[in-house]
Scaffold this active site. Sequence first.
Site, mmCIF file in Angstrom:
data_model
loop_
_atom_site.group_PDB
_atom_site.id
_atom_site.type_symbol
_atom_site.label_atom_id
_atom_site.label_comp_id
_atom_site.label_asym_id
_atom_site.label_seq_id
_atom_site.Cartn_x
_atom_site.Cartn_y
_atom_site.Cartn_z
ATOM 1 N N THR A 74 -27.361 7.240 24.140
ATOM 2 C CA THR A 74 -26.267 7.994 24.765
ATOM 3 C C THR A 74 -25.060 8.047 23.828
ATOM 4 O O THR A 74 -24.437 9.105 23.653
ATOM 5 C CB THR A 74 -25.892 7.344 26.110
ATOM 6 O OG1 THR A 74 -27.063 7.310 26.927
ATOM 7 C CG2 THR A 74 -24.798 8.116 26.823
ATOM 8 N N ASN A 152 -38.070 13.839 27.489
ATOM 9 C CA ASN A 152 -38.364 12.508 28.024
ATOM 10 C C ASN A 152 -39.229 12.552 29.278
ATOM 11 O O ASN A 152 -39.945 11.600 29.572
ATOM 12 C CB ASN A 152 -37.066 11.740 28.308
ATOM 13 C CG ASN A 152 -36.023 12.574 29.001
ATOM 14 O OD1 ASN A 152 -35.569 13.587 28.471
ATOM 15 N ND2 ASN A 152 -35.645 12.167 30.201
ATOM 16 N N GLN A 180 -36.979 10.211 22.032
ATOM 17 C CA GLN A 180 -38.358 10.039 22.508
ATOM 18 C C GLN A 180 -39.410 10.265 21.431
ATOM 19 O O GLN A 180 -40.596 10.209 21.732
ATOM 20 C CB GLN A 180 -38.628 10.963 23.710
ATOM 21 C CG GLN A 180 -37.868 10.574 24.959
ATOM 22 C CD GLN A 180 -38.279 9.210 25.536
ATOM 23 O OE1 GLN A 180 -39.297 8.628 25.170
ATOM 24 N NE2 GLN A 180 -37.465 8.677 26.446
ATOM 25 N N SER A 200 -32.844 5.538 19.596
ATOM 26 C CA SER A 200 -32.418 4.391 20.404
ATOM 27 C C SER A 200 -33.459 3.271 20.257
ATOM 28 O O SER A 200 -34.654 3.512 20.464
ATOM 29 C CB SER A 200 -32.317 4.839 21.862
ATOM 30 O OG SER A 200 -31.984 3.755 22.686
ATOM 31 N N CYS A 326 -32.342 10.520 43.130
ATOM 32 C CA CYS A 326 -32.030 10.411 44.559
ATOM 33 C C CYS A 326 -30.529 10.574 44.721
ATOM 34 O O CYS A 326 -29.771 9.870 44.085
ATOM 35 C CB CYS A 326 -32.419 9.039 45.084
ATOM 36 S SG CYS A 326 -34.186 8.820 45.125
HETATM 37 N N1 PLP Z 1 -32.028 10.968 25.063
HETATM 38 C C1 PLP Z 1 -33.274 10.918 25.562
HETATM 39 C C2 PLP Z 1 -34.219 12.032 25.292
HETATM 40 C C3 PLP Z 1 -33.679 9.821 26.336
HETATM 41 O O1 PLP Z 1 -34.915 9.774 26.840
HETATM 42 C C4 PLP Z 1 -32.738 8.785 26.579
HETATM 43 C C5 PLP Z 1 -33.101 7.647 27.439
HETATM 44 O O2 PLP Z 1 -33.973 7.744 28.273
HETATM 45 C C6 PLP Z 1 -31.465 8.880 26.013
HETATM 46 C C7 PLP Z 1 -31.142 9.986 25.268
HETATM 47 C C8 PLP Z 1 -30.445 7.814 26.222
HETATM 48 O O3 PLP Z 1 -30.778 6.653 25.499
HETATM 49 P P1 PLP Z 1 -30.129 5.237 25.880
HETATM 50 O O4 PLP Z 1 -30.803 4.770 27.104
HETATM 51 O O5 PLP Z 1 -30.444 4.367 24.700
HETATM 52 O O6 PLP Z 1 -28.675 5.467 26.039
#
Ligand code: PLP
Length: 408
Positions: A74, A152, A180, A200, A326
């Site tokens: 993020t 994702n 991902q 990440s 939800c």
């Molecule tokens: N972008 C994608 C495509 C993700 O799947 C995720 C997490 O699921 C993120 C960003 C965010 O990553 P983080 O959980 O490390 O902040």
Amino acid sequence: MDSVIYFDNNATTRLAPEAREAMQPYLAEFYGNPSSIHRFGSQVARKIQEAREQVAALLGASDPVEIVFTSCGTEGDNAAIRGILETSPDKRHIVTTQVEHPAVTALCQHLGKKGYRVTWLGVDGEGMLDLDQLREALTEDTALVSIMYANNETGVIFPIEAIGEIVKAKGIPLHVDAVQVAGKIPLDLKGSPVDLLTISGHKFHGPKGVGALYVRRGITFRPFMIGGHQERNRRGGTENVAGIVGMGKAAEVAGKRLGEEGARVRALRDRLEKFLLDACPGARINGHREKRIPNTLNVSFKFLEGEAILVLLDQYGICASTGSACSAGSVEPSHVLRAMGVPPDWIQGAVRFSLSRYNTEEEIGFVSEKVPLIVERLQGLSALGKLADRQKDRRGTYDAGDRIGARR
Ligand code: PLP
């Protein structure tokens, strides 16, 4: 077999033992600050440099200096988008897609309220982008294009090279959310048109609380976290040393095993997919069958609710996921499946199984056996629910009964 049968690896992954081992000393005896001049600090700085090299190697970056450590995916997405917008304040247009992770969609919605114009590119029924739509969206005013590498929820892979050619022909910076894909498919950023790319650690068997942003050499970028001079002035804040060391090791392990494990995980996923399609009437796959990361299976069960399936899977110790959120007691269908136009009878019944190198044939067999039982049970209840609805319509009264999993 473990008591937990974990098929939720797009949410997070098990920490690799190699990464855990590499981290230990940096949680205990090597607690120095990498910015310190003394030896106790500089030995830690050297270890961070090693991790930078490991991450650069996984991404196929030409220079480890292009790697900026962050706290998560993020943050990487926010840093990339905000960092580029700050360098061109006169440009007020952003291009992204309707199917991004909230790390991008929520930020772009926020920027939309702050005076930016956002173009949200749509996808087709298989979750694929229309590149002509992208071409038409780009204007003189476009500050940035931000498009994910793989989704994702469905695992669908976008054609990043082709996207990059279109975007770079207009001289516009391209950010790619590759959270991902890192550690799942080979990446080679050296010759690619990608300017910034987010990953990440916890998505490829590294620890949580650490990520990286690739910033191509020569790209002008303003820091999102303003503070000290860490990360060559690109991200202030004392580094999460153990996290970075763990992510570096996880990157090294993932890079070494990519080919062999990708094929093994794909074979397991395909076996599960075939079994579910054969055994569950009304099951359908969401997303392009070929252009998909090897570990992800998003399957919808007609007339059912994914949440109800998850609850029953959980009773067997099986962890999976849906893309739905939800809110206020109601279950909103996933924004990704909505953008794909998944038909109403299937949209609520989506379940995502996401695999990793730690899943086994035995686990696939167990899940393949349990899912059809659950689906059959819920479809029976759903049929009962429909019967009750018909009776209610006839009588004008309503007896709720046991409606678990029934969707009207
Ligand atoms: N972008 C994608 C495509 C993700 O799947 C995720 C997490 O699921 C993120 C960003 C965010 O990553 P983080 O959980 O490390 O902040």
